[in-house]
Scaffold this active site. Structure first.
Site, PDB file in Angstrom:
ATOM      1  N   HIS A  15       0.847  -1.208   0.000  1.00 15.99           N
ATOM      2  CA  HIS A  15       0.000   0.000   0.000  1.00 15.99           C
ATOM      3  C   HIS A  15       0.887   1.265   0.000  1.00 15.99           C
ATOM      4  CE1 HIS A  15       1.063   0.856   4.195  1.00 15.99           C
ATOM      5  NE2 HIS A  15       0.965  -0.431   4.414  1.00 15.99           N
ATOM      6  N   ARG A  45      -6.102   0.867   3.828  1.00 15.60           N
ATOM      7  CA  ARG A  45      -4.959   1.416   3.098  1.00 15.60           C
ATOM      8  C   ARG A  45      -4.582   0.550   1.884  1.00 15.60           C
ATOM      9  NH1 ARG A  45      -3.144  -0.448   8.206  1.00 15.60           N
ATOM     10  NH2 ARG A  45      -1.254  -1.747   8.289  1.00 15.60           N
ATOM     11  N   GLU A  57      -1.703  -6.816   7.320  1.00 15.28           N
ATOM     12  CA  GLU A  57      -0.340  -6.637   7.846  1.00 15.28           C
ATOM     13  C   GLU A  57      -0.174  -7.523   9.077  1.00 15.28           C
ATOM     14  OE1 GLU A  57       3.086  -4.374   7.362  1.00 15.28           O
ATOM     15  OE2 GLU A  57       2.549  -6.475   7.625  1.00 15.28           O
ATOM     16  N   LYS A  67       8.104   4.507  16.168  1.00 14.50           N
ATOM     17  CA  LYS A  67       9.189   3.550  15.938  1.00 14.50           C
ATOM     18  C   LYS A  67      10.503   4.028  16.546  1.00 14.50           C
ATOM     19  CE  LYS A  67       6.949   1.483  11.938  1.00 14.50           C
ATOM     20  NZ  LYS A  67       6.921   1.224  10.487  1.00 14.50           N
ATOM     21  N   HIS A  98       0.556  -5.542   2.367  1.00 11.79           N
ATOM     22  CA  HIS A  98       1.355  -4.802   3.345  1.00 11.79           C
ATOM     23  C   HIS A  98       2.812  -5.252   3.338  1.00 11.79           C
ATOM     24  CE1 HIS A  98      -2.438  -3.302   5.079  1.00 11.79           C
ATOM     25  NE2 HIS A  98      -2.892  -4.447   4.604  1.00 11.79           N
TER      26      HIS A  98
END
Ligand code: 3PG
Length: 345
Positions: free
Chosen positions: A100, A149, A203, A214, A273
């Protein structure tokens, strides 16, 4: 750590660093030619176990819908001039994989996993660009994850497809959904492409990392630990899925529901994903659990495989949106593009 192998547009495929990272076999597979002879295809690629559809409702619905939409397609009907190479007679099929486009949480550098967030403006642009790159490659059926997405990416990409068929989300979740979403015109069906959304292509579930930044996570747990959670094969994030666990659902789905479509000659696009596709590519390219650590997928960059005689040959990704770009075409794909050119001249 082994140098990272990036699957990106052909424009970078030829970059020195990229080719350095490919082993001889993969380099050979990535030879970019405008037309690929049949013997090139037969002498490359990977053997994969043929899988039979499990006979699930979804599968029979997919097969019947996909066959309906490409039963008689003016672009694909055999032409007198090259009957020997007509599209319909080839048992070759194109498989397009697209991660995506950038999502709003990718933009914020948050772990997303199975949280259902939409594309960012950049992700929308990436999806449209991806569509331009695959606009001359045949698509008979589309598979997406259950997440918006991936579905947005598929639909936006198909707005650029030159064939002009309409992608239609299939609703098979209940008898009522099926009956209320029926199409009663055979002509309209032939001008449509079924889109099947399945959670198995979602995902990987990132567990307690979902929603965390992250960088902050790396600061808290250490860069190595976070890289291990993100890229290792069998080490899951806290209360999440490892890539191996993701592969157990995504690759099983691919083999049971998608490979039968390719075997029947249907051209397939999968919009999914980073990690669900990494697990599928690991299967297609027969990567080891060590090699897959360095596999990264860019957002919104389509990858093309040719499926022929039960084997998958990675053809890289079509370069640039322009027709002048080099496409990793097989003879059959070149014929399809030529027919589109003739149709719209
Ligand atoms: O789920 C996410 O955060 C992204 O889609 C992929 O994340 P990753 O690159 O950390 O696997």
């Amino acid at each position: 750590m082994a140098a990272e192998v990036y699957y990106q547009a052909i424009g970078t495929l030829q970059s020195h660093s990229y080719l350095n990272n490919l082993n001889h076999h993969q380099k050979h597979q990535n030879n970019l030619v405008t037309l690929v002879s049949r013997d090139f295809i037969s002498s490359n690629g990977l053997s994969t176990r043929r899988s039979n559809c499990t006979g699930q409702r979804n599968c029979s619905v997919i097969r019947s819908l996909a066959s309906q939409t490409s039963v008689v397609d003016p672009v694909l009907s055999p032409s007198r001039s090259n009957a020997g190479d007509t599209y319909k007679k080839s048992n070759e099929a194109a498989l397009i994989l697209i991660r995506h486009g950038e999502s709003l949480w990718n933009e914020k550098n948050l772990f997303t996993g199975c949280v259902d967030v939409p594309l960012s403006k950049k992700g929308i642009d990436e999806a449209i660009e991806a569509g331009k790159r695959i606009s001359s490659i045949p698509v008979d059926v589309i598979f997406t994850s259950a997440l918006i997405r991936a579905q947005m990416t598929a639909m936006l990409a198909m707005t650029q497809h030159r064939r002009g068929k309409v992608p239609i989300m299939m609703h098979n979740e209940s008898e009522q959904a099926r009956s209320w979403s029926q199409v009663f015109s055979e002509d309209t069906k032939k001008q449509s492409i079924p889109v099947i959304a399945s959670w198995q292509l979602n995902e990987r579930m990132y567990g307690e990392l979902q929603g965390l930044n992250k960088q902050e996570t790396a600061d808290r747990y250490g860069k190595e630990q976070v890289h291990e959670w993100r890229r290792s094969y069998d080490i899951p994030p806290p209360n999440g899925e490892s890539l191996e666990m993701c592969a157990e659902r995504a690759v099983a789905y691919f083999r049971d529901q998608i490979e039968p479509q390719l075997l029947s000659g249907k051209n397939v696009m999968i919009s999914a994903h980073g990690n669900s596709l990494r697990s599928i590519i690991m299967y297609l390219d027969k990567l080891t659990s060590q090699e897959v650590i360095s596999l990264e997928l860019s957002t919104g960059i389509p990858m093309l495989y040719i499926f022929k005689e039960g084997r998958f040959i990675r053809r890289g990704s079509p370069i640039g949106p322009s027709e002048a770009g080099v496409y990793a075409y097989t003879r059959r794909l070149a014929l399809y593009k030529q027919k589109l050119d003739n149709m719209f001249q």
